[in-house]
Write a protein that holds these residues in place. Structure first.
Motif, PDB file in Angstrom:
ATOM      1  N   THR A 229       0.899  -1.125  -0.407  1.00 10.40           N
ATOM      2  CA  THR A 229      -0.084   0.241   0.231  1.00 10.40           C
ATOM      3  C   THR A 229       0.747   1.172   0.438  1.00 10.40           C
ATOM      4  OG1 THR A 229      -2.194   1.601   1.610  1.00 10.40           O
ATOM      5  CG2 THR A 229       0.225  -0.101   2.326  1.00 10.40           C
ATOM      6  N   HIS A 230       1.064   2.767  -0.543  1.00 14.62           N
ATOM      7  CA  HIS A 230       1.217   3.916  -0.383  1.00 14.62           C
ATOM      8  C   HIS A 230      -0.129   4.444   0.641  1.00 14.62           C
ATOM      9  CE1 HIS A 230       0.982   1.840  -4.800  1.00 14.62           C
ATOM     10  NE2 HIS A 230       2.621   2.413  -4.467  1.00 14.62           N
ATOM     11  N   ASP A 231      -0.953   3.901   1.157  1.00 15.10           N
ATOM     12  CA  ASP A 231      -1.511   4.760   1.754  1.00 15.10           C
ATOM     13  C   ASP A 231      -0.778   5.397   3.217  1.00 15.10           C
ATOM     14  OD1 ASP A 231      -3.766   6.007   3.850  1.00 15.10           O
ATOM     15  OD2 ASP A 231      -5.475   4.948   3.289  1.00 15.10           O
ATOM     16  N   ILE A 260       5.380   5.344  -7.790  1.00 12.32           N
ATOM     17  CA  ILE A 260       4.278   5.493  -6.267  1.00 12.32           C
ATOM     18  C   ILE A 260       5.389   5.772  -4.785  1.00 12.32           C
ATOM     19  CG2 ILE A 260       2.340   5.503  -5.970  1.00 12.32           C
ATOM     20  CD1 ILE A 260       1.426   4.152  -8.031  1.00 12.32           C
ATOM     21  N   ARG A 261       4.556   7.123  -4.740  1.00 12.64           N
ATOM     22  CA  ARG A 261       4.995   7.024  -3.165  1.00 12.64           C
ATOM     23  C   ARG A 261       6.196   6.797  -3.112  1.00 12.64           C
ATOM     24  NH1 ARG A 261       2.030  10.373   0.386  1.00 12.64           N
ATOM     25  NH2 ARG A 261       3.613  10.411   1.274  1.00 12.64           N
ATOM     26  N   ARG A 262       7.864   7.441  -3.820  1.00 13.61           N
ATOM     27  CA  ARG A 262       8.791   6.920  -4.241  1.00 13.61           C
ATOM     28  C   ARG A 262       9.304   7.646  -2.449  1.00 13.61           C
ATOM     29  NH1 ARG A 262      10.328   8.389 -10.268  1.00 13.61           N
ATOM     30  NH2 ARG A 262       8.679  10.162  -9.758  1.00 13.61           N
ATOM     31  N   VAL A 277      10.221  -3.017  -4.168  1.00 16.48           N
ATOM     32  CA  VAL A 277       9.109  -2.227  -4.998  1.00 16.48           C
ATOM     33  C   VAL A 277       8.903  -3.096  -5.879  1.00 16.48           C
ATOM     34  CG1 VAL A 277       9.436   0.038  -7.043  1.00 16.48           C
ATOM     35  CG2 VAL A 277      10.296  -0.436  -4.591  1.00 16.48           C
ATOM     36  N   TYR A 278       7.287  -3.134  -6.689  1.00 13.12           N
ATOM     37  CA  TYR A 278       7.216  -3.788  -7.752  1.00 13.12           C
ATOM     38  C   TYR A 278       7.545  -2.935  -9.334  1.00 13.12           C
ATOM     39  CZ  TYR A 278       2.349  -5.900  -9.834  1.00 13.12           C
ATOM     40  OH  TYR A 278       1.935  -6.946 -11.134  1.00 13.12           O
ATOM     41  N   ILE A 279       8.236  -3.660 -10.424  1.00 13.93           N
ATOM     42  CA  ILE A 279       8.454  -2.881 -11.250  1.00 13.93           C
ATOM     43  C   ILE A 279       7.672  -3.883 -12.443  1.00 13.93           C
ATOM     44  CG2 ILE A 279      10.654  -2.887 -12.816  1.00 13.93           C
ATOM     45  CD1 ILE A 279      11.915  -2.433 -10.606  1.00 13.93           C
TER      46      ILE A 279
HETATM   47  P1  FDA Z   1      -4.654   4.824  -2.311  1.00 15.82           P
HETATM   48  O1  FDA Z   1      -5.895   4.256  -3.195  1.00 15.82           O
HETATM   49  O2  FDA Z   1      -5.535   4.776  -1.095  1.00 15.82           O
HETATM   50  O3  FDA Z   1      -3.699   5.416  -2.073  1.00 15.82           O
HETATM   51  C1  FDA Z   1      -3.267   5.973  -0.771  1.00 15.82           C
HETATM   52  C2  FDA Z   1      -1.970   7.150  -1.271  1.00 15.82           C
HETATM   53  O4  FDA Z   1      -1.065   6.334  -2.040  1.00 15.82           O
HETATM   54  C3  FDA Z   1      -2.766   8.266  -1.992  1.00 15.82           C
HETATM   55  O5  FDA Z   1      -3.131   9.234  -1.290  1.00 15.82           O
HETATM   56  C4  FDA Z   1      -1.026   8.841  -3.219  1.00 15.82           C
HETATM   57  O6  FDA Z   1      -1.040   9.475  -1.832  1.00 15.82           O
HETATM   58  C5  FDA Z   1      -0.891   7.673  -3.637  1.00 15.82           C
HETATM   59  N1  FDA Z   1      -1.448   6.585  -4.195  1.00 15.82           N
HETATM   60  C6  FDA Z   1      -1.789   5.525  -4.691  1.00 15.82           C
HETATM   61  N2  FDA Z   1      -1.977   5.279  -5.776  1.00 15.82           N
HETATM   62  C7  FDA Z   1      -1.896   6.091  -6.702  1.00 15.82           C
HETATM   63  C8  FDA Z   1      -1.390   6.137  -8.239  1.00 15.82           C
HETATM   64  N3  FDA Z   1      -2.068   5.304  -8.771  1.00 15.82           N
HETATM   65  N4  FDA Z   1      -0.563   7.152  -8.686  1.00 15.82           N
HETATM   66  C9  FDA Z   1      -0.123   7.793  -7.793  1.00 15.82           C
HETATM   67  N5  FDA Z   1       0.018   8.031  -6.418  1.00 15.82           N
HETATM   68  C10 FDA Z   1      -0.891   7.155  -5.973  1.00 15.82           C
HETATM   69  N6  FDA Z   1      -3.850  -4.268  -6.865  1.00 15.82           N
HETATM   70  C11 FDA Z   1      -4.577  -5.687  -7.214  1.00 15.82           C
HETATM   71  O7  FDA Z   1      -5.950  -6.128  -7.899  1.00 15.82           O
HETATM   72  N7  FDA Z   1      -3.889  -6.634  -7.569  1.00 15.82           N
HETATM   73  C12 FDA Z   1      -2.950  -7.362  -6.730  1.00 15.82           C
HETATM   74  O8  FDA Z   1      -2.081  -7.515  -7.565  1.00 15.82           O
HETATM   75  C13 FDA Z   1      -1.975  -6.185  -6.612  1.00 15.82           C
HETATM   76  N8  FDA Z   1      -0.931  -5.744  -6.409  1.00 15.82           N
HETATM   77  C14 FDA Z   1      -0.114  -4.695  -6.183  1.00 15.82           C
HETATM   78  C15 FDA Z   1       1.444  -4.619  -5.537  1.00 15.82           C
HETATM   79  C16 FDA Z   1       1.662  -4.017  -5.059  1.00 15.82           C
HETATM   80  C17 FDA Z   1       3.823  -3.843  -4.303  1.00 15.82           C
HETATM   81  C18 FDA Z   1       0.933  -2.192  -4.535  1.00 15.82           C
HETATM   82  C19 FDA Z   1       1.699  -1.301  -3.778  1.00 15.82           C
HETATM   83  C20 FDA Z   1      -0.187  -2.439  -5.512  1.00 15.82           C
HETATM   84  C21 FDA Z   1      -1.377  -3.856  -5.844  1.00 15.82           C
HETATM   85  N9  FDA Z   1      -2.485  -3.647  -6.610  1.00 15.82           N
HETATM   86  C22 FDA Z   1      -2.797  -4.763  -6.751  1.00 15.82           C
HETATM   87  C23 FDA Z   1      -3.324  -2.357  -6.217  1.00 15.82           C
HETATM   88  C24 FDA Z   1      -3.917  -2.379  -4.800  1.00 15.82           C
HETATM   89  O9  FDA Z   1      -4.957  -2.764  -4.691  1.00 15.82           O
HETATM   90  C25 FDA Z   1      -4.339  -0.832  -4.790  1.00 15.82           C
HETATM   91  O10 FDA Z   1      -5.365  -0.130  -6.428  1.00 15.82           O
HETATM   92  C26 FDA Z   1      -3.095   0.388  -5.045  1.00 15.82           C
HETATM   93  O11 FDA Z   1      -1.973   0.023  -4.507  1.00 15.82           O
HETATM   94  C27 FDA Z   1      -3.411   2.089  -4.678  1.00 15.82           C
HETATM   95  O12 FDA Z   1      -3.705   1.604  -3.200  1.00 15.82           O
HETATM   96  P2  FDA Z   1      -3.379   2.280  -1.601  1.00 15.82           P
HETATM   97  O13 FDA Z   1      -3.155   1.067  -0.795  1.00 15.82           O
HETATM   98  O14 FDA Z   1      -2.286   2.429  -2.413  1.00 15.82           O
HETATM   99  O15 FDA Z   1      -4.284   2.889  -1.224  1.00 15.82           O
END
Ligand code: FDA
Length: 314
Positions: A229-231, A260-262, A277-279
């Motif tokens: 997560t980046h949350d 994202i959120r480096r 980091v997922y690349i």
């Molecule tokens: P949230 O969406 O609430 O974002 C929190 C904060 O993160 C935002 O306020 C912003 O600052 C930043 N942020 C998030 N997304 C951003 C973006 N696109 N651009 C810029 N800033 C952004 N999903 C899935 O369904 N199947 C999977 O297999 C995976 N695999 C996966 C691997 C890894 C390593 C990660 C980090 C994420 C996934 N995901 C995924 C994606 C996941 O389901 C989700 O859609 C994203 O991580 C965004 O959700 P956050 O938890 O970051 O919270």
């Protein structure tokens, strides 16, 4: 809800072939291509360069050769062979051995047995080189099938493989308990797909509350979970729980997406946590890229600025 509306909008755009063609002309063009912020490049060489750059900062990585929902068995076969080539390139480069993949890329939609064969072939090549392979989770139409394929391989003794659970889905808490009992490694995410209310929470508050509940389960009973997560609120909740329960930083890792959120990636590393980091890379980057736009419509401004700069430069 804005979140759901923007996801729906960008998922619909992601199906547009003309848009995909247009994007592919500009998205990766030159070093300033607008998709490069989220996608490391179209070739494995570029992906390995990204791995090296992140490793130099003390971060770990997982490589995803982009692609999903192939429509013929020949395409699934080609994707599986392409993954084997990536594997060989990673071994030859001597960089970290960790891959992520999607089962629909290996033909899950077409023939489950073929998909399992492709995955088994990949794991057979990967395991002696000590790779870890993560099966990404796709939309809820594939949740059960994905967990079934994972279970089949687990029963056959494969252990360097893990899955993903999405806190948005009602079922995930129960799935987490079952996977914990098996000793399987889980990556927890919120979920990138727009799901109906019959299977998924519809508000951000509910998805977040489920995320924290499942993260706690994984931290206390799971096997080296990945908190993806980046949350900042999720990160704080996990850190607080881990500290309170004496779950050491060696018992789990954080994961974030490339580009994202480096700032958070390096800050967590500086605080002593493992950060992966997922690349993503490859020519099939359009759908992945559109999901990232759908998560944060503000990214569209960033993309447009990139396109305009690119065109001015011509
Ligand atoms: P949230 O969406 O609430 O974002 C929190 C904060 O993160 C935002 O306020 C912003 O600052 C930043 N942020 C998030 N997304 C951003 C973006 N696109 N651009 C810029 N800033 C952004 N999903 C899935 O369904 N199947 C999977 O297999 C995976 N695999 C996966 C691997 C890894 C390593 C990660 C980090 C994420 C996934 N995901 C995924 C994606 C996941 O389901 C989700 O859609 C994203 O991580 C965004 O959700 P956050 O938890 O970051 O919270």
């Amino acid at each position: 809800m804005l979140d759901a509306a923007s996801k729906t909008f960008f998922h619909a755009l992601a199906q547009s072939r003309p848009l995909a063609r247009l994007a592919s002309r500009y998205g990766m063009a030159g070093s300033g291509g607008f998709a490069r912020r989220f996608v490391a490049g179209e070739t494995v060489t570029e992906a390995i360069a990204a791995v090296r750059a992140l490793q130099a900062q003390g971060l770990t990585t997982t490589l995803d050769l982009l692609g999903e929902s192939v429509s013929t068995l020949a395409e699934a076969d080609a994707a599986s062979r392409a993954y084997l080539d990536v594997l060989d390139a990673v071994v030859a480069a001597g960089v970290e051995r960790n891959l992520s993949l999607k089962l629909t890329q290996l033909g899950l939609d077409l023939d489950r047995a073929t998909c399992v064969d492709h995955l088994r072939r990949l794991l057979d090549r990967a395991t002696p080189h000590d790779f870890f392979v993560r099966i990404d989770m796709e939309s809820s139409a594939y949740t059960q099938a994905t967990l079934d394929v994972f279970d089949t391989l687990w029963q056959q003794g494969y252990r360097r493989v893990g899955v993903v659970l999405q806190s948005a889905l009602h079922r995930s808490e129960q799935d987490a308990r079952a996977l914990n009992a098996m000793g399987a490694r889980v990556r927890l995410v919120k979920g990138a797909y727009n799901e109906p209310k019959s299977v998924a929470y519809q508000t951000r508050a509910d998805v977040d509350a489920a995320y924290v509940r499942i993260a706690r389960l994984l931290l206390s009973e799971g096997t080296y979970p990945a908190i993806a997560t980046h949350d900042p609120a999720m990160l704080a909740a996990v850190r607080e729980y881990a500290t309170g329960r004496d779950v050491g930083a060696d018992r789990f890792e954080f994961q974030m997406l490339y580009g994202i959120r480096r700032d958070l990636q390096t800050a967590l590393h500086a605080d002593g946590f493992a950060v992966r980091v997922y690349i993503p890379f490859g020519t099939h980057w359009f759908q992945y890229f559109m999901r990232r736009l759908g998560e944060r419509p503000a990214n569209v401004g960033f993309v447009l600025r990139g396109v305009l700069t690119e065109r001015k430069g011509k």
